[in-house]
Design a protein around this motif. Sequence first.
Motif, PDB file in Angstrom:
ATOM      1  N   LYS A 252       0.822  -1.220   0.000  1.00  0.00           N
ATOM      2  CA  LYS A 252       0.000   0.000   0.000  1.00  0.00           C
ATOM      3  C   LYS A 252       0.853   1.266   0.000  1.00  0.00           C
ATOM      4  O   LYS A 252       0.549   2.238  -0.694  1.00  0.00           O
ATOM      5  N   TYR A 253       1.941   1.236   0.803  1.00  0.00           N
ATOM      6  CA  TYR A 253       2.772   2.436   0.942  1.00  0.00           C
ATOM      7  C   TYR A 253       4.051   2.358   0.103  1.00  0.00           C
ATOM      8  O   TYR A 253       4.882   3.271   0.187  1.00  0.00           O
ATOM      9  N   ALA A 254       4.207   1.301  -0.675  1.00  0.00           N
ATOM     10  CA  ALA A 254       5.411   1.090  -1.492  1.00  0.00           C
ATOM     11  C   ALA A 254       6.674   1.254  -0.646  1.00  0.00           C
ATOM     12  O   ALA A 254       7.493   2.146  -0.867  1.00  0.00           O
ATOM     13  N   LEU A 255       6.816   0.366   0.359  1.00  0.00           N
ATOM     14  CA  LEU A 255       7.987   0.373   1.245  1.00  0.00           C
ATOM     15  C   LEU A 255       8.997  -0.670   0.762  1.00  0.00           C
ATOM     16  O   LEU A 255       8.632  -1.593   0.029  1.00  0.00           O
ATOM     17  N   SER A 256      10.253  -0.522   1.200  1.00  0.00           N
ATOM     18  CA  SER A 256      11.229  -1.596   0.971  1.00  0.00           C
ATOM     19  C   SER A 256      10.988  -2.649   2.044  1.00  0.00           C
ATOM     20  O   SER A 256      11.088  -2.343   3.236  1.00  0.00           O
ATOM     21  N   PRO A 257      10.689  -3.897   1.663  1.00  0.00           N
ATOM     22  CA  PRO A 257      10.236  -4.874   2.657  1.00  0.00           C
ATOM     23  C   PRO A 257      11.261  -5.218   3.726  1.00  0.00           C
ATOM     24  O   PRO A 257      10.903  -5.624   4.815  1.00  0.00           O
ATOM     25  N   SER A 258      12.556  -5.030   3.429  1.00  0.00           N
ATOM     26  CA  SER A 258      13.574  -5.428   4.425  1.00  0.00           C
ATOM     27  C   SER A 258      14.143  -4.224   5.182  1.00  0.00           C
ATOM     28  O   SER A 258      15.143  -4.351   5.881  1.00  0.00           O
ATOM     29  N   SER A 259      13.507  -3.066   5.057  1.00  0.00           N
ATOM     30  CA  SER A 259      14.065  -1.863   5.705  1.00  0.00           C
ATOM     31  C   SER A 259      13.904  -1.889   7.217  1.00  0.00           C
ATOM     32  O   SER A 259      12.900  -2.367   7.740  1.00  0.00           O
ATOM     33  N   SER A 260      14.927  -1.359   7.881  1.00  0.00           N
ATOM     34  CA  SER A 260      14.911  -1.298   9.345  1.00  0.00           C
ATOM     35  C   SER A 260      14.989   0.154   9.797  1.00  0.00           C
ATOM     36  O   SER A 260      15.434   1.031   9.061  1.00  0.00           O
ATOM     37  N   ILE A 261      14.553   0.373  11.044  1.00  0.00           N
ATOM     38  CA  ILE A 261      14.719   1.673  11.689  1.00  0.00           C
ATOM     39  C   ILE A 261      15.714   1.465  12.831  1.00  0.00           C
ATOM     40  O   ILE A 261      15.570   0.527  13.624  1.00  0.00           O
ATOM     41  N   TYR A 262      16.714   2.336  12.906  1.00  0.00           N
ATOM     42  CA  TYR A 262      17.670   2.293  14.018  1.00  0.00           C
ATOM     43  C   TYR A 262      17.260   3.381  15.003  1.00  0.00           C
ATOM     44  O   TYR A 262      17.441   4.570  14.745  1.00  0.00           O
ATOM     45  N   PHE A 263      16.641   2.941  16.089  1.00  0.00           N
ATOM     46  CA  PHE A 263      16.136   3.868  17.106  1.00  0.00           C
ATOM     47  C   PHE A 263      17.202   3.972  18.193  1.00  0.00           C
ATOM     48  O   PHE A 263      17.460   3.004  18.922  1.00  0.00           O
ATOM     49  N   CYS A 264      17.828   5.137  18.282  1.00  0.00           N
ATOM     50  CA  CYS A 264      19.033   5.312  19.106  1.00  0.00           C
ATOM     51  C   CYS A 264      18.706   6.193  20.301  1.00  0.00           C
ATOM     52  O   CYS A 264      18.355   7.367  20.136  1.00  0.00           O
ATOM     53  N   THR A 265      18.830   5.639  21.499  1.00  0.00           N
ATOM     54  CA  THR A 265      18.507   6.386  22.708  1.00  0.00           C
ATOM     55  C   THR A 265      19.786   6.775  23.443  1.00  0.00           C
ATOM     56  O   THR A 265      20.727   5.983  23.519  1.00  0.00           O
ATOM     57  N   LYS A 266      19.797   7.989  23.980  1.00  0.00           N
ATOM     58  CA  LYS A 266      20.925   8.386  24.836  1.00  0.00           C
ATOM     59  C   LYS A 266      20.662   7.862  26.241  1.00  0.00           C
ATOM     60  O   LYS A 266      19.589   8.091  26.813  1.00  0.00           O
ATOM     61  N   PRO A 267      21.614   7.131  26.814  1.00  0.00           N
ATOM     62  CA  PRO A 267      21.389   6.589  28.160  1.00  0.00           C
ATOM     63  C   PRO A 267      21.039   7.703  29.150  1.00  0.00           C
ATOM     64  O   PRO A 267      21.560   8.822  29.046  1.00  0.00           O
ATOM     65  N   ILE A 268      20.177   7.385  30.105  1.00  0.00           N
ATOM     66  CA  ILE A 268      19.756   8.395  31.089  1.00  0.00           C
ATOM     67  C   ILE A 268      20.940   8.791  31.972  1.00  0.00           C
ATOM     68  O   ILE A 268      21.143   9.970  32.260  1.00  0.00           O
TER      69      ILE A 268
END
Length: 270
Positions: A252-268
């Motif tokens: 539906k959204y024409a995405l790349s099926p193997s794409s990842s998101i790298y969600f990077c958090t700064k430690p508290i």
Amino acid sequence: MTDGRYTTRSVHKLIDGISRLIKRIVPARLIPLLLTAYGRLNALLYRGNALTCPCCGGRFRRFKAYGAVKRPNSMCPRCRSLERHRLIWLFLEQKTGFFTDELKVLHFAPEFWFRRVFGRLPRMTYVTADLRSPLADLKADITDIPCDSEEFDAILCVHVLEHVQNEAHALSEVLRILKPGGWAIISVPVDAGRETTYEVETSSRAERLKEYGKSDHVRVYGRDFQGRLESAGFIVTREDYAAELGPDAVRKYALSPSSSIYFCTKPIFF
Ligand SMILES: [Zn+2]
């Protein structure tokens, strides 16, 4: 002899040619207005029901092909989002409070449509930065960011690092200006077939083109990208988000099926 398809193709080629000419001759501050008008015209030409763009909400019979090796259904004809932008938008919308929370956000090398929408979110303080663009709020080098430490709740950095020679300095700066517990989405093109990132000593554009396939890239990232982010001090969650959304959403959204998101958090406790 003409038929409908030939005429439509000719119109698209003419519009693309005019678009390139306009970018060369008009003042930078007018470009967003022209891109908006160009997008509206394209939205009419591509109107249909096969694909939906989550970024602009448009529905189209197809997206534009885009890339050095043309990828079909890649670029939204209205807002110019690519596969990665649509995936990040869906992630921000469904997995974070990006669109609703009170956040101070820094966006490196902002995409035209993201800048337009994020800049109007009522609860967001939105700051853009770019090395060259006169449209950015800050003319800034990511390896030496002119911002206070712990100033931002969130940072977007999409397809920037592959152009930056000193990756360690860039990541250290992104980490520095994030508040403890703040997060960044840091995205680069990753060659999934490559275990480790490939980088050679060169400053020649011709050599970079030969080594990396792009004259303005300084390395080819491999599957060790997450480890490089973690080594810089981030807590990284790799979300295989296109797979999580499933095949219907990918279509539906024409995405790349193997794409990842790298969600990077700064430690508290940094
Ligand atoms: Zn769109």
